[in-house]
Scaffold this active site. Structure first.
Site, PDB file in Angstrom:
ATOM      1  N   HIS A   1     -12.000  -7.118  -9.767  1.00 52.96           N
ATOM      2  CA  HIS A   1     -11.861  -8.492 -10.231  1.00 52.96           C
ATOM      3  C   HIS A   1     -10.406  -8.919 -10.393  1.00 52.96           C
ATOM      4  CE1 HIS A   1     -16.158  -8.317 -12.150  1.00 52.96           C
ATOM      5  NE2 HIS A   1     -16.168  -8.258 -10.828  1.00 52.96           N
TER       6      HIS A   1
ATOM      7  N   PHE B   1     -17.890  -1.599 -13.120  1.00 51.74           N
ATOM      8  CA  PHE B   1     -16.488  -1.232 -12.908  1.00 51.74           C
ATOM      9  C   PHE B   1     -15.581  -2.418 -12.536  1.00 51.74           C
ATOM     10  CE2 PHE B   1     -19.218   2.228 -11.003  1.00 51.74           C
ATOM     11  CZ  PHE B   1     -19.374   2.906 -12.197  1.00 51.74           C
ATOM     12  N   CYS B   2     -15.857  -3.585 -13.102  1.00 49.46           N
ATOM     13  CA  CYS B   2     -15.057  -4.788 -12.791  1.00 49.46           C
ATOM     14  C   CYS B   2     -14.961  -5.013 -11.279  1.00 49.46           C
ATOM     15  CB  CYS B   2     -13.657  -4.697 -13.406  1.00 49.46           C
ATOM     16  SG  CYS B   2     -13.640  -4.823 -15.196  1.00 49.46           S
ATOM     17  N   ALA B   3     -16.030  -4.650 -10.590  1.00 52.48           N
ATOM     18  CA  ALA B   3     -16.137  -4.894  -9.151  1.00 52.48           C
ATOM     19  C   ALA B   3     -17.597  -5.229  -8.866  1.00 52.48           C
ATOM     20  CB  ALA B   3     -15.681  -3.676  -8.356  1.00 52.48           C
TER      21      ALA B   3
END
Length: 464
Positions: free
Chosen positions: A140, A386-388
């Protein structure tokens, strides 16, 4: 005479004599002897296997910072000895980082707070009408900052060659033909797979675009050369590079940085400020990196990054990479022996990768599994998206996960609950930690958890 402080360890060869990676010692890091309690009784040395989120500080970094701390002072505008010394260390750190990244002589190194801050800074200095191209597979930090630009999100490729071809098609089809920027990761924070950065840079430049490399997961594991890769900018964070003191780096071409308004307006960014007769204020901004470093900089954070860069260079990336690949092979072969485990991958089993591996376990919610690894084995991993989020959702598809006893994250209406487990490691990881991890996975899959767990504020925790 400029002030100086000699805190560096004795220099050694940049690439040491090759050794058997199975026998090589990990670099010394803080926390390597910390013990944690187990819910089943007793204590165990903590196995930190969440390097992709934040790596532990190298002992070398901690020692360098401790030696400097009594001499800490303001930078750039102080006449006193400590201010002069701090200024010298701050600016020399800029030189050290430029050397670590093999920057071009005309490149600027700007110190920020993190990779996220670095990419938001670059987003703030984009020329008008700049088009941005970014794969949906990005973290992100590199997926989201481009809100004021015309953004094209590219679908997840399944091979490195497909990534290059996808980018080439998108750039060839862009209209109007003006300034453009490609943002790409060097190593995925989900799969650990290396991306074809040099080939993507060549494609970008062939179509008149520039490229920024998110090296947050690459720089701690692999040498990064701005000149060899031919990228225009590179961004990374200190806290992933064994220097956890809240600093980051944006290094690369100076022109867009010099032409834009300062990222933050204030002291340090301004070279001259004067009142006008009409009552307003005229400002002349610096054209150096200081233009985007307003306020009092994080001298300790910057110095710690420089210390980490020196330590990794002196240890020799050839040896560090060889040892890490030895650990990667151990984890992947161990997980492959468990039929219930599926490792997540975009590019396939043979793709080169760093020490970041994500997986799911049949019959387990990932939050429950990660909680059991921590509570029953003293192993710290990460679970979630995982901020993805787009990437993990692409890799998991609509595959359901067992609710388990607890910890299933809330899903939006009409969506399944999706999350995964990520194990990550690096230069400070001993073999025992990955051996314990593989053994724990096998035992949990075969025998189940030994403890009861419950959900608390969305997290799976041991039931008291």
């Amino acid at each position: 005479m400029s002030a100086s402080l000699n805190t560096a360890a004795p220099a050694v060869a940049a690439v040491a004599t090759a050794v058997d990676p199975a026998c090589a010692e990990p670099l010394a890091v803080l926390g390597r002897d910390v013990t944690v309690p187990l819910v089943t009784g007793g204590e165990v040395t903590y196995a930190a296997l969440d390097y992709a989120a934040s790596a532990p500080a190298l002992q070398r970094v901690w020692d360098d910072v401790a030696a400097y701390a009594p001499y800490y002072g303001s930078v750039h505008r102080g006449a006193g000895y400590l201010s002069q010394l701090s200024t010298d260390l701050f600016e020399q750190s800029r030189v050290t980082v430029a050397e670590f990244l093999d920057c071009r002589p005309t490149d600027q190194v700007v110190f920020t707070r993190s990779t996220t801050d670095s990419l938001n800074l670059l987003a703030a200095v984009l020329p008008a009408d700049c088009q941005v191209f970014v794969f949906e597979t990005e973290h992100h930090a590199s997926l989201l900052p481009w809100v004021d630009a015309q953004v094209t999100y590219l679908n997840a490729p399944r091979t490195p060659a497909e990534a290059v071809a996808t980018l080439e098609r998108a750039l060839a089809d862009r209209d109007p033909y003006g300034p453009a920027l490609v943002c790409v990761t060097g190593a995925s924070n989900v799969t650990g797979e290396l991306w074809p950065v040099k080939e993507l840079a060549a494609a970008a430049h062939a179509h008149g675009a520039r490229i920024v490399l998110d090296a947050a997961q690459l720089a701690p594991h692999h040498p990064v050369s701005v000149q060899e890769l031919d990228v225009d900018w590179v961004a990374f964070s200190g806290h992933k590079l064994y220097a956890p003191f809240g600093s980051g780096v944006l290094a690369g071409r100076a022109d867009w940085l010099q032409q834009a308004q300062p990222y933050l307006a204030g002291g340090g960014a301004s070279r001259k400020v004067a009142r006008r007769e009409d009552g307003g204020v005229d400002v002349e901004w610096h054209t150096t990196a200081a233009r985007h470093e307003a306020g009092s900089p994080n001298v300790i954070g910057v110095y710690s990054i420089a210390s980490a860069c020196k330590a990794l260079t002196e240890a020799g990336f050839e040896n560090l990479v060889a040892r890490e690949q030895h650990l990667v092979a151990k984890v992947r072969s161990g997980l492959a022996e468990v039929p219930a485990v599926r490792i997540l991958s975009l590019f396939g089993d043979d793709a080169p990768r760093v020490g970041v591996i994500s997986f799911v376990v049949d019959g387990w919610n990932s939050s429950h599994f990660a909680a059991a690894l921590s509570a029953e084995y003293g192993i710290g991993v990460r679970d979630g998206l995982f901020c993805a989020h787009p990437l993990v959702r692409t890799l998991l598809g609509s595959e359901p996960q067992a609710q388990g006893e607890c910890g299933a994250p809330e899903a939006a209406p009409g969506e399944r609950s999706l999350n995964a487990i990520r194990v990550s490691f690096g230069a400070g990881t001993p073999d025992e930690h990955v051996d314990r991890f593989v053994r724990a996975v096998k035992e949990l899959v075969a025998d189940g958890a030994k403890w009861q767990y419950r959900t608390e504020e969305g997290r799976c925790v041991p039931a008291v």
